[in-house]
Design an enzyme around this catalytic site. Structure first.
Site, PDB file in Angstrom:
ATOM      1  N   HIS A 464       2.919  -9.363  -4.219  1.00 19.80           N
ATOM      2  CA  HIS A 464       2.234  -8.073  -4.182  1.00 19.80           C
ATOM      3  C   HIS A 464       3.172  -6.924  -4.533  1.00 19.80           C
ATOM      4  CE1 HIS A 464      -0.127  -4.796  -2.020  1.00 19.80           C
ATOM      5  NE2 HIS A 464      -1.057  -5.371  -2.766  1.00 19.80           N
ATOM      6  N   ARG A 593      -5.245   4.989   6.129  1.00 17.41           N
ATOM      7  CA  ARG A 593      -6.523   5.135   5.439  1.00 17.41           C
ATOM      8  C   ARG A 593      -7.625   4.286   6.059  1.00 17.41           C
ATOM      9  NH1 ARG A 593      -6.590   2.413  -0.075  1.00 17.41           N
ATOM     10  NH2 ARG A 593      -7.560   0.707   1.074  1.00 17.41           N
TER      11      ARG A 593
END
Length: 713
Positions: A464, A593
């Site tokens: 990632h 978030r």
């Protein structure tokens, strides 16, 4: 019909659907499950915050529609992955409880209750807020009863010429069993009366809507009249269903959609060729176990029950909707040119002054590290680095990780060009990037055909990290240039997501990145790197140590503060470390978030911790960590969220911002987010979120708007 104000109030009240949990006792042990919020319910809270943007009239009309559709897409994925995982645990008696201690069955029950409430609010917004507002602006979606005679004639011709030739109705009888329906496809269940040409009278049929057909059909201006007029495909099939079954009577036609388990499961010890195994798994994704049934709200109970039995679902897993069952297919209209006046004002991303000069990107990077904050600043310099490298005869090697890049990626084209020109190109492509697997397999083949070396990372760990390394010969010596970032190498996403990019030729960072590529492509023990933190080896440990250092500083009476911005915070050891820091007096500001399992504001436990979430024009995606470090601040940017998968089961990087001016800029931008009182929400101790709004007379602060004004052109 509910008013706009009533719908808006219902949307805000939906947070009450997230039942407040009992607050833990102040003396609780930090392992006590009551100190943690459930990650699944926290993710639903984020989806709710997205949905509520649809009724905020400070957003342009088309953007409000987009928020509604994004909510649909998020909810689809939530069922395909999160709910599917819970159901699989229960099905195979492999239940796993998270830090909050909730049993999967209890979580699944609460998820169902909340999602039913959210879906009801969603369609209320669509029918009572968004569609009427669009109609006022001349953008109409006609129901069947609203068709004029002239419009109906045009629609019938469209049905006869474009729809009927590609639709394959399936009567249900012993020779025609219930068809295998694709994940999230639009279908209709039809009640029939009469006998067909063979004397059959099953009474039921299924009509799958081909994916090649548009879900929205725009009427030509000569029959639409003024404005822009659309008709839903589902309305057309409903209206002319009898034409699909000549000689029989259609007594009812009802749309439905099945959502299936779309999670891919590759057992690493059984895989000898990851790409081949992935190709085999991709087909099965379309036909995984059913996890949700959506039907028209007027579908008779006996038909709903029949569908639930067919897909082995319960009544709680059925969602009755007043509108199209797949709202995400409405995204097509948001891109129409004639609707652009109802969208956000376009902007041109800024370019730092050092890159505006007519010199090579290499010359600019040698002068100073370059920090870019997308989308306020352009992603083009990142593309320029790879593009210039592809054409430069002095560039000997290019190495890059690719997680999500896009089908028509300039970066991939530049890598292909470089490989064909004889440059040593190595691409580490993560073909398990969820829902991008097929595209990444295609990119891998394209690069291999050009002569690039392609690796798929490590079977048990998703790659990632976002890294690009360029090796260039300069004055007889080799110099390395690096791009590291918090986001993907995807030019379109760089216009929609907030992310940081760092371009540097710092010898220590470039050496660390070089070693990380060696680890990914070769074999051997973990290499010692000096400044870049990397998962799964050092990142988790080093974050805990830096939090502990702030804790120690506070205990010794020295200034201590932590600011972290990420997309998810669920890892229990990190949460406990932050609790201990708060207990020691460290001021902790968290900008999270989405999922957050930490409870802020608990007396004697997390009283010094504040958590906010920001939802605005752009999807917040930056990951940044700031530590006061006794007057010598440390600033890191990262590809990783503070979640178990990122810190322990992925290849991730977290890199320092060493330039003092740039480090100060990151802090200033984090402080701006913390000051936002227009688009931010504060997490309360009971797990609910409260919208932050300016107090009377207080200046309005919108972090995204101010960054756009300061950095974009």
């Amino acid at each position: 019909m509910a008013s706009t104000e009533q719908i808006a109030e219902a949307a805000m009240d939906l947070h009450d659907a997230f039942e407040a949990e009992d607050l833990p006792d102040e003396s609780s042990d930090l392992h006590d499950s009551s100190l943690y919020l459930n990650r699944m319910l926290s993710q639903l809270q984020f989806n709710m915050r997205v949905l509520q943007q649809a009724v905020r009239d400070e957003h342009p009309l088309i953007e409000r529609l987009k928020y509604l559709l994004i909510f649909s897409a998020n909810t689809d994925e939530f069922f395909e992955i999160r709910v599917a995982q819970l159901k699989s645990q229960i099905k195979f008696s492999r239940e796993v409880t998270d830090s909050d201690g909730a049993h999967p069955r209890d979580v699944l029950r609460e998820v169902s209750e909340i999602c039913h409430s959210m879906v009801q609010t969603q369609y209320g917004m669509l029918n009572n807020v968004i569609l009427p507002a669009l109609a006022e602006q001349g953008i109409r979606f006609l129901r069947r009863e609203q068709w004029s005679k002239e419009q109906e004639e045009w629609i019938y011709r469209y049905f006869k010429n474009e729809i009927q030739p590609v639709v394959s109705p399936i009567g249900l009888d012993p020779a025609h069993p219930f068809p295998r329906l694709v994940n999230k496809s639009l279908n209709f269940i039809v009640e029939l009366d009469g006998k067909d040409a063979f004397g059959r009278e099953s009474g039921l049929a299924i009509v799958p809507a081909p994916r090649s057909l548009p879900r929205l059909i725009q009427l030509p201006v000569e029959v639409a009249g003024n404005g822009t007029t659309f008709v839903f495909l589902s309305s057309i099939i409903h209206n002319y269903a009898d034409r699909l079954f000549p000689g029989m009577t259609v007594e009812g036609c009802y749309q439905f959609r099945i959502t299936r388990n779309a999670d891919l499961n590759l057992e690493s010890d059984e895989v000898d060729d990851l790409a081949r195994a992935m190709r085999g798994e991709l087909h099965s994704r379309r036909y995984g176990d059913a996890v949700r049934l959506e039907t028209a709200d007027n579908c008779p109970e006996e038909l709903v029950s029949a569908l639930l039995r067919q897909f082995d679902l319960t009544e709680a897993e059925c969602y009755r909707v007043n509108g199209p069952v797949n709202l995400t297919r409405m995204f097509s209209i948001t891109r129409l040119e004639q609707l652009s006046k109802h969208a956000y004002t376009p902007f041109t991303p800024g370019v730092p002054r050092i890159l505006q000069r007519k010199e090579s990107i290499f010359d600019a990077i040698r002068k100073s590290d370059i920090l870019l904050h997308h989308p306020f600043e352009s992603f083009t310099p990142v593309v320029d680095l790879i593009r210039q490298s592809a054409k430069d005869p002095n560039v000997l090697a290019i190495r890059q990780t690719l997680y999500r890049t896009g089908a028509d990626s300039e970066i991939v084209s530049a890598l292909v060009e470089a490989a064909r020109a004889g440059t040593e190109v190595t691409a580490v492509i993560e073909i398990r990037a969820r829902f991008d697997e097929e595209e990444n397999l295609t990119l891998a083949s394209r690069l291999q055909e050009a002569g690039a070396v392609v690796c798929y990372g490590v079977v048990s760990y998703k790659t990632h990290s976002k890294m690009m390394l360029v090796v260039r010969r300069e004055q007889g010596e080799l110099r390395r240039y690096v791009h590291v970032g918090t986001g993907n190498y995807h030019a379109l996403n760089a216009r929609l997501y907030t992310d940081y990019s760092l371009l540097t030729c710092d010898s220590t960072i470039t050496s660390d990145v070089h070693k990380l590529f060696q680890q990914l492509t070769g074999m051997g023990r973990a290499m010692r790197v000096k400044e870049v933190l990397h998962a799964p080896f050092t990142l988790h440990k080093q974050i805990l140590e830096r939090i502990k250092q702030e804790t120690t500083n506070a205990e010794n009476g020295r200034p201590a503060r932590i600011i972290i911005k990420c997309n998810g915070l669920t890892e229990p050891k990190v949460i406990r470390a932050l609790y201990r820091a708060s207990q020691a007096g460290v001021k902790v500001d968290l900008i999270v978030r989405g999922m957050c399992c930490l409870r802020p504001g608990l007396p004697r436990i997390s009283a010094n911790i504040r958590v906010i979430s920001l939802v605005g024009r752009f999807l917040e995606h930056t990951r940044a960590l700031w530590f006061a470090n006794d007057g010598n601040p440390q600033v890191y940017l990262s590809s990783a969220d503070l979640m178990e998968r990122n810190l322990l089961r992925r290849v991730e990087i977290c890199f320092p911002v060493k330039n003092e001016k740039l480090a100060r800029r990151v802090l200033d931008e984090l402080e701006l987010y913390l000051a936002d009182n227009c688009q931010s929400w504060s997490l309360r101790p009971d797990g609910r979120y409260e919208l932050n709004q300016p107090a009377p007379g207080e200046e309005r602060v919108s972090a995204q708007a101010q960054l756009l004004a300061a950095l974009a052109n």
